[in-house]
Scaffold this motif. Structure first.
Motif, PDB file in Angstrom:
ATOM      1  N   SER A   1       7.002 -59.515  25.847  1.00 44.58           N
ATOM      2  CA  SER A   1       8.118 -58.689  26.304  1.00 44.58           C
ATOM      3  C   SER A   1       7.612 -57.765  27.401  1.00 44.58           C
ATOM      4  N   VAL A   2       8.387 -57.654  28.480  1.00 45.25           N
ATOM      5  CA  VAL A   2       8.012 -56.786  29.597  1.00 45.25           C
ATOM      6  C   VAL A   2       9.220 -55.962  30.027  1.00 45.25           C
ATOM      7  N   CYS A   3       8.964 -54.746  30.507  1.00 45.56           N
ATOM      8  CA  CYS A   3      10.016 -53.883  31.036  1.00 45.56           C
ATOM      9  C   CYS A   3       9.555 -53.286  32.354  1.00 45.56           C
ATOM     10  N   GLY A   4      10.503 -53.079  33.257  1.00 47.96           N
ATOM     11  CA  GLY A   4      10.193 -52.481  34.556  1.00 47.96           C
ATOM     12  C   GLY A   4      11.281 -52.791  35.556  1.00 47.96           C
ATOM     13  N   LYS A   5      11.004 -52.461  36.818  1.00 50.84           N
ATOM     14  CA  LYS A   5      11.949 -52.752  37.905  1.00 50.84           C
ATOM     15  C   LYS A   5      11.466 -54.008  38.602  1.00 50.84           C
ATOM     16  N   PHE A   6      12.111 -55.130  38.302  1.00 45.29           N
ATOM     17  CA  PHE A   6      11.684 -56.408  38.857  1.00 45.29           C
ATOM     18  C   PHE A   6      12.813 -57.415  38.800  1.00 45.29           C
ATOM     19  N   LYS A   7      12.603 -58.533  39.480  1.00 45.06           N
ATOM     20  CA  LYS A   7      13.494 -59.683  39.377  1.00 45.06           C
ATOM     21  C   LYS A   7      12.859 -60.634  38.370  1.00 45.06           C
ATOM     22  N   PRO A   8      13.550 -60.951  37.282  1.00 40.48           N
ATOM     23  CA  PRO A   8      12.947 -61.719  36.185  1.00 40.48           C
ATOM     24  C   PRO A   8      12.299 -63.036  36.605  1.00 40.48           C
ATOM     25  N   GLN A   9      12.958 -63.820  37.431  1.00 44.22           N
ATOM     26  CA  GLN A   9      12.389 -65.108  37.816  1.00 44.22           C
ATOM     27  C   GLN A   9      11.094 -64.933  38.606  1.00 44.22           C
ATOM     28  N   GLU A  10      11.035 -63.898  39.456  1.00 41.57           N
ATOM     29  CA  GLU A  10       9.829 -63.667  40.247  1.00 41.57           C
ATOM     30  C   GLU A  10       8.648 -63.296  39.352  1.00 41.57           C
ATOM     31  N   ILE A  11       8.886 -62.487  38.328  1.00 37.80           N
ATOM     32  CA  ILE A  11       7.812 -62.097  37.406  1.00 37.80           C
ATOM     33  C   ILE A  11       7.344 -63.309  36.614  1.00 37.80           C
ATOM     34  N   ALA A  12       8.284 -64.133  36.157  1.00 39.74           N
ATOM     35  CA  ALA A  12       7.917 -65.340  35.410  1.00 39.74           C
ATOM     36  C   ALA A  12       7.047 -66.258  36.275  1.00 39.74           C
ATOM     37  N   ILE A  13       7.384 -66.392  37.532  1.00 38.36           N
ATOM     38  CA  ILE A  13       6.610 -67.239  38.441  1.00 38.36           C
ATOM     39  C   ILE A  13       5.218 -66.647  38.674  1.00 38.36           C
ATOM     40  N   LYS A  14       5.142 -65.324  38.859  1.00 42.66           N
ATOM     41  CA  LYS A  14       3.845 -64.674  39.055  1.00 42.66           C
ATOM     42  C   LYS A  14       2.929 -64.895  37.851  1.00 42.66           C
ATOM     43  N   ILE A  15       3.474 -64.700  36.651  1.00 46.03           N
ATOM     44  CA  ILE A  15       2.677 -64.860  35.438  1.00 46.03           C
ATOM     45  C   ILE A  15       2.270 -66.321  35.272  1.00 46.03           C
ATOM     46  N   ARG A  16       3.175 -67.240  35.600  1.00 51.95           N
ATOM     47  CA  ARG A  16       2.874 -68.675  35.529  1.00 51.95           C
ATOM     48  C   ARG A  16       1.693 -69.024  36.450  1.00 51.95           C
ATOM     49  N   LYS A  17       1.713 -68.477  37.660  1.00 51.50           N
ATOM     50  CA  LYS A  17       0.656 -68.770  38.620  1.00 51.50           C
ATOM     51  C   LYS A  17      -0.674 -68.145  38.204  1.00 51.50           C
ATOM     52  N   LYS A  18      -0.644 -66.920  37.669  1.00 50.34           N
ATOM     53  CA  LYS A  18      -1.880 -66.227  37.309  1.00 50.34           C
ATOM     54  C   LYS A  18      -2.528 -66.791  36.049  1.00 50.34           C
ATOM     55  N   THR A  19      -1.694 -67.247  35.093  1.00 52.59           N
ATOM     56  CA  THR A  19      -2.247 -67.703  33.812  1.00 52.59           C
ATOM     57  C   THR A  19      -2.372 -69.215  33.712  1.00 52.59           C
ATOM     58  N   ASN A  20      -1.686 -69.944  34.587  1.00 51.63           N
ATOM     59  CA  ASN A  20      -1.639 -71.408  34.523  1.00 51.63           C
ATOM     60  C   ASN A  20      -1.105 -71.887  33.174  1.00 51.63           C
ATOM     61  N   ARG A  21      -0.144 -71.134  32.623  1.00 55.69           N
ATOM     62  CA  ARG A  21       0.478 -71.476  31.353  1.00 55.69           C
ATOM     63  C   ARG A  21       1.988 -71.577  31.570  1.00 55.69           C
ATOM     64  N   ARG A  22       2.641 -72.394  30.750  1.00 60.00           N
ATOM     65  CA  ARG A  22       4.091 -72.547  30.850  1.00 60.00           C
ATOM     66  C   ARG A  22       4.765 -71.248  30.410  1.00 60.00           C
ATOM     67  N   VAL A  23       5.739 -70.785  31.190  1.00 59.00           N
ATOM     68  CA  VAL A  23       6.473 -69.561  30.906  1.00 59.00           C
ATOM     69  C   VAL A  23       7.938 -69.914  30.741  1.00 59.00           C
ATOM     70  N   GLU A  24       8.510 -69.547  29.606  1.00 61.45           N
ATOM     71  CA  GLU A  24       9.926 -69.802  29.351  1.00 61.45           C
ATOM     72  C   GLU A  24      10.610 -68.470  29.094  1.00 61.45           C
ATOM     73  N   ILE A  25      11.638 -68.169  29.885  1.00 62.15           N
ATOM     74  CA  ILE A  25      12.381 -66.926  29.713  1.00 62.15           C
ATOM     75  C   ILE A  25      13.361 -67.116  28.555  1.00 62.15           C
ATOM     76  N   LEU A  26      13.248 -66.265  27.527  1.00 66.24           N
ATOM     77  CA  LEU A  26      14.131 -66.357  26.369  1.00 66.24           C
ATOM     78  C   LEU A  26      15.350 -65.459  26.521  1.00 66.24           C
ATOM     79  N   GLU A  27      15.141 -64.225  26.959  1.00 66.09           N
ATOM     80  CA  GLU A  27      16.282 -63.340  27.183  1.00 66.09           C
ATOM     81  C   GLU A  27      15.949 -62.280  28.215  1.00 66.09           C
ATOM     82  N   ILE A  28      17.007 -61.810  28.865  1.00 68.47           N
ATOM     83  CA  ILE A  28      16.885 -60.791  29.901  1.00 68.47           C
ATOM     84  C   ILE A  28      17.931 -59.725  29.615  1.00 68.47           C
ATOM     85  N   GLN A  29      17.502 -58.469  29.640  1.00 65.63           N
ATOM     86  CA  GLN A  29      18.427 -57.351  29.491  1.00 65.63           C
ATOM     87  C   GLN A  29      18.309 -56.492  30.735  1.00 65.63           C
TER      88      GLN A  29
END
Length: 106
Positions: free
Chosen positions: A45-73
């Protein structure tokens, strides 16, 4: 300016090495204010001022792991004083299933 939002993602965290890799990627991501890693549930779970898809892509690139967004508030900020909650948006947007996007970031 991006909106303040909280996002829950599923990232497979098998061992302490995977945990450290995910944690390091979250700490290096400037847009995030807070994060919570639930290793047993493979949820982050993460909180902050960001665009969700961009953060998911950044984490995917840095960790080389599959990232699946479950929910966004998302929260709107009124005069910088209070957060008004918007309706919850549930998404199971999987980076690997979106072939066009996935092909550009691998």
């Amino acid at each position: 300016m991006d909106q303040f939002c909280c996002m829950v993602m599923r990232i497979n965290i098998d061992c302490n090495g995977c945990y450290r890799k995910v944690r390091r990627a979250l700490l290096e991501t400037q847009e995030l204010d807070t994060h919570l890693i639930e290793m047993k549930q493979s949820k982050v779970s993460v909180c902050g001022k960001f665009k969700p898809q961009e953060i998911a892509i950044k984490i995917r690139k840095k960790t080389n792991r599959r990232v699946e967004i479950l929910e966004i508030q998302e929260f709107s900020i009124n005069n910088g004083q209070s957060h008004e909650e918007k309706p919850l948006m549930i998404s199971s947007w999987n980076l690997e299933s979106n072939q066009n996007l996935f092909a550009t970031f691998t």
